[in-house]
Design a protein around this motif. Structure first.
Motif, short mmCIF file in Angstrom:
data_model
loop_
_atom_site.label_atom_id
_atom_site.label_comp_id
_atom_site.label_asym_id
_atom_site.label_seq_id
_atom_site.Cartn_x
_atom_site.Cartn_y
_atom_site.Cartn_z
N ILE A 18 1.12 -1.10 -0.08
CA ILE A 18 -0.15 -0.29 -0.04
C ILE A 18 0.98 1.18 0.27
CG2 ILE A 18 -1.84 1.25 1.09
CD1 ILE A 18 -3.07 -1.54 2.08
N ILE A 19 0.39 2.07 -1.05
CA ILE A 19 1.13 3.54 -0.66
C ILE A 19 0.37 4.83 -0.42
CG2 ILE A 19 3.20 2.51 -1.92
CD1 ILE A 19 2.25 4.11 -5.32
N HIS A 20 0.72 5.52 -0.13
CA HIS A 20 -0.33 7.23 -0.43
C HIS A 20 -0.44 7.36 -0.88
CE1 HIS A 20 2.47 9.17 1.88
NE2 HIS A 20 2.18 10.01 1.98
N SER A 21 -1.33 9.01 -1.42
CA SER A 21 -0.99 10.18 -1.75
C SER A 21 -2.23 10.62 -1.31
CB SER A 21 -1.69 10.42 -3.33
OG SER A 21 -1.95 9.52 -3.92
N GLY A 22 -2.62 12.11 -1.49
CA GLY A 22 -3.91 13.34 -0.71
C GLY A 22 -3.31 14.07 -0.28
N LEU A 45 -9.00 10.83 0.96
CA LEU A 45 -7.87 10.32 1.66
C LEU A 45 -7.57 9.17 0.50
CD1 LEU A 45 -6.57 8.10 3.50
CD2 LEU A 45 -8.98 6.60 3.75
N GLU A 46 -6.64 9.01 -0.30
CA GLU A 46 -6.49 8.09 -0.85
C GLU A 46 -5.02 7.39 -0.89
OE1 GLU A 46 -4.58 9.57 -5.60
OE2 GLU A 46 -6.39 10.37 -5.48
N LEU A 47 -4.71 5.89 -1.32
CA LEU A 47 -4.95 4.78 -1.24
C LEU A 47 -4.55 3.33 -2.10
CD1 LEU A 47 -5.63 3.97 3.36
CD2 LEU A 47 -3.49 4.93 1.61
N ALA A 48 -3.16 3.97 -2.76
CA ALA A 48 -3.48 3.15 -3.59
C ALA A 48 -2.97 1.53 -3.64
CB ALA A 48 -2.27 3.38 -4.29
N CYS A 49 -2.69 0.44 -3.92
CA CYS A 49 -2.72 -0.53 -3.90
C CYS A 49 -1.64 -1.07 -4.88
CB CYS A 49 -4.13 -1.76 -4.13
SG CYS A 49 -3.92 -3.96 -2.44
N LEU A 50 -0.62 -1.24 -5.16
CA LEU A 50 0.05 -2.01 -6.04
C LEU A 50 0.76 -3.35 -5.83
CD1 LEU A 50 2.59 0.72 -5.58
CD2 LEU A 50 1.12 0.68 -6.70
N VAL A 51 0.21 -3.78 -7.20
CA VAL A 51 0.21 -5.73 -6.90
C VAL A 51 1.09 -5.97 -8.12
CG1 VAL A 51 -2.63 -6.05 -6.25
CG2 VAL A 51 -1.49 -5.91 -8.24
N SER A 52 1.91 -7.49 -7.58
CA SER A 52 1.87 -7.64 -8.69
C SER A 52 1.60 -9.74 -8.54
CB SER A 52 3.36 -8.55 -8.13
OG SER A 52 3.83 -9.04 -6.99
N GLY A 53 1.99 -9.98 -9.55
CA GLY A 53 1.42 -12.04 -9.87
C GLY A 53 0.06 -11.97 -11.26
N HIS A 54 0.13 -12.92 -11.91
CA HIS A 54 -0.27 -13.68 -12.60
C HIS A 54 -1.05 -14.77 -12.57
CE1 HIS A 54 -0.38 -13.05 -17.80
NE2 HIS A 54 0.15 -14.51 -17.14
N PRO A 55 -2.06 -14.48 -13.09
CA PRO A 55 -3.23 -13.74 -13.87
C PRO A 55 -3.30 -12.74 -12.50
CG PRO A 55 -4.35 -16.05 -13.47
CD PRO A 55 -2.83 -15.80 -12.92
N GLU A 737 12.13 10.60 1.17
CA GLU A 737 10.79 11.23 1.48
C GLU A 737 9.86 10.47 1.58
OE1 GLU A 737 12.06 13.32 3.77
OE2 GLU A 737 13.82 12.60 3.47
N ASP A 738 9.57 9.90 0.05
CA ASP A 738 8.06 9.75 -0.26
C ASP A 738 8.09 8.08 -0.06
OD1 ASP A 738 6.17 9.14 -2.09
OD2 ASP A 738 6.84 8.46 -3.83
N GLU A 739 6.40 7.84 0.33
CA GLU A 739 6.37 6.39 0.63
C GLU A 739 6.73 5.32 0.11
OE1 GLU A 739 2.88 4.43 3.17
OE2 GLU A 739 1.92 6.26 1.62
N ALA A 740 6.36 5.87 -1.73
CA ALA A 740 6.52 4.79 -2.66
C ALA A 740 8.56 4.21 -2.02
CB ALA A 740 6.37 4.98 -3.95
N VAL A 741 9.25 5.23 -1.37
CA VAL A 741 10.54 5.00 -1.24
C VAL A 741 11.48 4.82 -2.61
CG1 VAL A 741 10.44 3.71 0.71
CG2 VAL A 741 9.97 1.87 -0.99
N GLN A 781 13.06 15.04 11.18
CA GLN A 781 11.52 14.85 10.20
C GLN A 781 11.87 14.11 8.55
OE1 GLN A 781 8.33 15.80 11.93
NE2 GLN A 781 9.90 17.26 13.17
N GLY A 782 12.41 14.52 8.22
CA GLY A 782 13.62 14.16 7.05
C GLY A 782 12.92 11.81 7.41
N PHE A 783 12.98 11.21 6.10
CA PHE A 783 12.79 9.89 6.54
C PHE A 783 14.21 9.07 5.65
CE2 PHE A 783 8.59 11.05 6.46
CZ PHE A 783 8.25 10.19 7.38
N TYR A 784 14.66 8.46 6.39
CA TYR A 784 16.03 7.02 5.72
C TYR A 784 15.28 5.39 6.18
CZ TYR A 784 16.18 7.29 10.96
OH TYR A 784 15.56 7.13 12.08
N MET A 785 16.76 4.78 5.31
CA MET A 785 16.06 3.42 5.98
C MET A 785 16.89 2.25 6.72
SD MET A 785 13.31 3.04 4.20
CE MET A 785 13.23 1.27 3.64
N TYR A 786 16.01 1.91 7.73
CA TYR A 786 16.96 1.89 9.24
C TYR A 786 16.40 0.05 9.23
CZ TYR A 786 14.40 1.50 12.89
OH TYR A 786 13.04 1.65 13.89
#
Length: 939
Positions: A18-22, A45-55, A737-741, A781-786
């Motif tokens: 799940i990623i967000h915008s809005g 509120l805007e939430l996007a669901c990013l999926v993978s898989g086949h079908p 900084e963006d949730e989609a990293v 306030q800035g973001f990082y990965m840990y």
């Protein structure tokens, strides 16, 4: 354009994130399981669901309750993006994105939405209960309570005039929060009120500007005139009126400062819609009996308790009554006989009950109580009112018509009269069912009359119910009244089959044991069969069987069936012990395609199974997880690698070609071509077709249709949109900084995940002496990965973070290059803590499955500061960079990364402490060409 095939199984179960915008205020990654999305009430509120898989997985959004028990408007959203405009506080809660494609378990991710808001505060004033006397505010202790609804919890502050008040700033002032309120209120206590305490008090409510919500305040003026409200009602109590009259209730304030506000309520409910309210005056025009009740005037000014005074409105009236005849109770006989006692009872509901008056007439003349004609009345306070006429030692001269008359004192309301005939023909009721009226056999959808004949005089009301008293009647009630003994059921259904009971009532008749009779109802209905409709896809020359099964029918004994193809009869017969019939096709020919019908009939009608037998191929399924699908060779055009699998390819004849249709979105002109297929297509086989000469940045609608010797099959569409390929010709930079990293992903084969976080939200109390206190730029306030190394992590466990896939320069559609270009891979790392493990960097290239080339590594505590690493890389195919964190021996081992960059060319300014670790040569063979690459690694 050209085609090539990859003979691999590409059906894969779904994955989801799940990623967000809005308009999010903040996204927090809480420990282990919780993701919290904070948003201000009224935003989108805007939430996007990013999926993978086949079908391609089907996506469904659902919600659990937040501050209210709603179920997401009692529905689910089947879409990749969940959008709620002007979100309200009750819409907070946990939202789930569920993706499933029939392979493995569904993939589910969730995020908690926290809606922030702040309502206007309210100040209420109270005096210590034990000190309340005539003078409300002279030398008394006064409490000012401030309350405001909010999320997150509100902070209160008090101001007297322009002076901010705090605990201890004034000996006569105490500020506290009651323990049981859990921070919902703040109380200002003025002890032994002083002259200087008469002032303007402001309560300021704040949520510390989170989500940009400003503070709010309310002003209260405290003076020596401040007092709780008092009121007067200028009306009688109770108010007794006739229906149709207008009633006016007047309420006035007799005291209170500030000026109280007045409201009216009825029995704690809302007023009727036709009522008119003007200040403290309530007018009820043309009042009805339904509007009777207790009306209360309530005055409030937030000082002390609200004042309340009430009055009752009584609307006079009589409700139609009932009567019953009771034979002599001392004899076991239900008939009226000469020489015995008989009682006539009459019952009427009256308002007000004390005004009810009864009188009796015989043959129209007044009747008075005597030794043989005894008239009694029940207590007028007991509702409904009842009067009894006891005729002792019945004689022939007593036969006649007796009338019970009910009236109210002072008139104004029509009288209610009930006639009862006593004669030699007055006999108890008998109940029978007419011949041929039970059992009743009808067909579903008909209208049926169930009938019971009642004899006797007077004829009582007939009560209809189901024999099983817990089963409701067709109208949903448990009992239905009938004055003629007939129960009519319209549009009868199969659920109404059963036994119905008719019984005499004890009202408007004899007060004797009820007479009863039973009526059987049988509802016939056509056979219910399955399948109602199904599609069967078959190739020529194949055998198959059609099956039609009867689920239920009435009558179920005599069932016949007919199999048809179109209008042509194939076979017919009658059911024996089985509840199903089959039709076998040994070898399908072209004439065998079409709609097959199996019609099953009984006396009530027919039910049909329908089968559409066709040779149409199923629709192809586009593959959305193509590795580096888009490429660009020239500035104005781009190419796209279109991939798909065929759904159930073996169910019909071999697919000989696909018809490919394309058009620019928004245009009407289609371009088409046929893509021939050589040999049979296997289930799960991935087919690739490269689209070239697509105009940048246009989007295209692509339609793919399979073709067999039967003809065209089902089509499927998808949109191809241009997006600039991730290519290090232009500098790639990610600061998370963006949730989609920046499209980084977590490796599915590691032990745990990297976490996106900021120093402002991280719980430093839980893992002291480790991890950064800000991001690389110095912002809390800035973001990082840990990597979080607290429990349940174990020593040696690994977390791997993957960059997006990058295309190398001058790439052909096949993903190969003629020379190995050079890129500079850089990142900042923070490795502080006595239990630091290791940080590694690897290169992963397309075509080198399972092989990660080591680029850089570092072990142990490097101090509480950010440092930079740069590495030259020489990929020869599409590639990813892998950052691997390894947990050390304890919890003080958090490792962080930030500001990842990739740009073309040699690293120009490697870190000052860099040194050569290793140089090596690797050999790859691709298309018969030997390629040598040299890598220089720095740390």
């Amino acid at each position: 354009m050209y085609i090539f095939y990859v003979f691999i199984w590409v059906h894969t179960p779904p994955t989801v994130r799940i990623i967000h915008s809005g308009h999010a205020c903040n996204i927090e990654e809480e420990r282990y399981t919780e993701r919290v999305y904070t948003i201000r009430e009224g935003e989108t509120l805007e939430l996007a669901c990013l999926v993978s898989g086949h079908p391609r997985p089907q996506i469904r959004w659902t919600k659990t309750a937040g501050s209210a028990s709603d179920r997401f408007q009692d529905s689910s959203v089947f879409n990749e993006t969940l959008r709620i405009i002007r979100i309200q506080r009750h819409q907070g809660g946990r939202y789930y994105c569920k993706a499933e494609n029939g392979l493995g378990s569904p993939a589910i991710k969730s995020i908690r939405v926290d809606v922030y808001y702040l309502d206007d505060p309210i100040v209420t004033v109270h005096q210590s209960i034990g000190e309340a006397k005539e003078q409300f505010y002279y030398e008394r202790t006064v409490f000012l309570r401030c309350m405001a609804n909010s999320n997150p919890p509100v902070r209160y502050s008090w101001r007297r005039g322009k002076e901010f008040l705090s605990q201890g700033s004034d000996k006569g002032v105490e500020i506290y929060e009651p323990f049981f309120t859990q921070g919902e209120t703040k109380i200002l206590k003025l002890k032994n009120l002083r002259p200087q305490d008469y002032a303007n008090y402001s309560c300021i409510a704040s949520v510390r500007n989170v989500c940009g919500i400003p503070e709010k305040n309310v002003l209260f003026k405290l003076s020596n005139k401040t007092a709780s409200p008092t009121i007067k009602l200028l009306v009688e109590d109770p108010i007794v009126v006739n229906p149709g009259q207008s009633v006016t209730l007047v309420c006035v304030t007799s005291g209170g400062e500030p000026t109280p506000t007045l409201t009216w309520v009825r029995n704690t409910d809302e007023l009727s819609k036709k009522s008119r309210l003007n200040g403290g005056t309530l007018t009820l025009p043309s009042i009805s009996m339904e509007e009777a009740g207790v009306y209360s005037c309530v005055a409030s000014n937030n000082v002390g308790n609200p004042a309340k005074k009430s009055t009752a409105i009584v609307v006079r009236g009589l409700k139609k009554g009932r009567f019953w005849i009771t034979p002599d109770p001392y004899h076991n006989d239900d008939n009226i006989q000469i020489g015995r006692e008989v009682k006539i009872s009459c019952q009427v509901e009256a308002t007000p009950p004390e005004e009810l008056l009864f009188s009796w007439l015989k043959n129209g003349r007044p009747l008075r109580s005597s030794e043989r004609m005894v008239i009694t009345h029940t207590d007028p306070d007991v509702q409904p009112g009842t009067t009894n006429l006891d005729i002792i030692d019945l004689k022939f001269t007593d036969f006649g018509t007796y009338t019970c008359v009910a009236a109210l004192k002072n008139g104004g309301i029509p009288e209610v009269s009930i006639d009862v005939n006593i004669s030699s023909t007055t006999v108890p009721p008998e109940l029978t069912v007419p011949r041929g009226k039970s059992p009743m056999v009808v067909q579903e959808g008909d209208t049926v009359d169930l009938q019971c004949l009642v004899s006797g005089k007077p004829k009582p009301i007939i009560l209809w119910s189901r024999a099983d008293k817990e089963v409701p009647m067709p109208d949903g009630s448990l009992q239905t009244e009938s004055y003629d003994g007939v129960l009519r059921i319209v549009n009868v259904s199969r659920e109404m089959t059963g036994t119905y009971r008719c019984a005499t009532s004890q009202y408007n008749g004899f007060n004797v044991k009820p007479r009863e009779a039973l009526v059987e109802l049988t509802v016939q209905y056509p056979p219910v069969v399955e399948p109602v409709f199904t599609e069967i896809r078959q190739g020529l020359g194949r055998a198959f069987t059609l099956n039609c099964r009867v689920l239920r029918a009435h009558p179920s004994k005599v069932l016949k069936y007919e199999w048809k193809l179109g209008t042509r009869l194939l076979t017919m017969g009658q059911f024996d012990q089985r509840d199903e019939t089959d039709y076998h096709v040994r070898a399908l020919n072209r004439e065998g395609y079409g709609e097959y019908t199996c019609e099953v009939t009984n006396e009530a009608g027919a039910g049909a199974c329908r089968f559409l037998v066709t040779g149409r191929a199923y629709a192809p399924e586009f593959y959305y997880d193509t590795y580096s699908a888009l490429w660009q060779n020239r500035p104005r055009v781009y190419g796209f690698k279109l991939q798909w699998t065929q759904q159930n390819p073996l169910s019909v004849d071999r697919i000989v070609a696909y018809r490919l249709g394309m058009k620019q979105t928004g245009q009407s002109r289609w371009w088409e071509q046929e893509i021939p297929m050589e040999g049979a297509i296997a289930k799960g086989e991935l087919i690739t077709h490269n689209l070239t000469e697509l105009i940048k940045p246009e989007a295209y609608l692509v339609r793919l249709t399979p073709i067999t010797r039967f003809g065209e099959g089902d089509s499927t569409d998808r949109i191809i949109r241009y997006s600039a390929p991730v290519n290090p010709h232009l500098k790639f930079q990610c600061s998370f900084e963006d949730e989609a990293v920046c499209m980084f992903t977590q490796d599915k084969t590691d032990d745990f995940d990297w976490t996106r976080h900021s120093a402002a939200t991280r719980d430093t109390k839980y893992t002291p002496n480790t991890g950064p206190s800000s991001d690389r730029a110095g912002s809390k306030q800035g973001f990082y990965m840990y990597i979080e190394t607290s429990r349940p992590r174990l020593e040696g466990e690994k977390a791997r973070l993957l960059t997006p896939t990058f295309n190398v320069a001058h790439k052909s559609p096949y993903g190969t290059v003629t020379a190995a270009p050079t890129y500079c891979f850089g990142f900042y790392y923070h490795m502080y803590g006595k239990h630091i493990g290791a940080l590694n960097a690897y290169l992963r290239q397309k075509g080198h499955s399972g092989s990660n080339s080591s680029l850089w590594n570092l072990v142990g505590n490097q101090g509480d500061r950010w440092k930079q690493a740069k590495v030259n890389i020489h990929p020869i195919a599409s590639f990813q960079l892998v950052l691997e964190g390894i947990r050390g021996p304890g919890i003080e081992g958090d490792i962080a990364i930030d500001d990842v960059t990739i740009e073309e060319g040699e690293c120009k300014d490697p870190p000052p402490n860099s040194k050569l670790i290793i140089t090596y040569t690797f050999i790859l063979f691709l298309l018969g060409t030997k390629i040598q690459g040299l890598r220089e690694l720095y740390c």
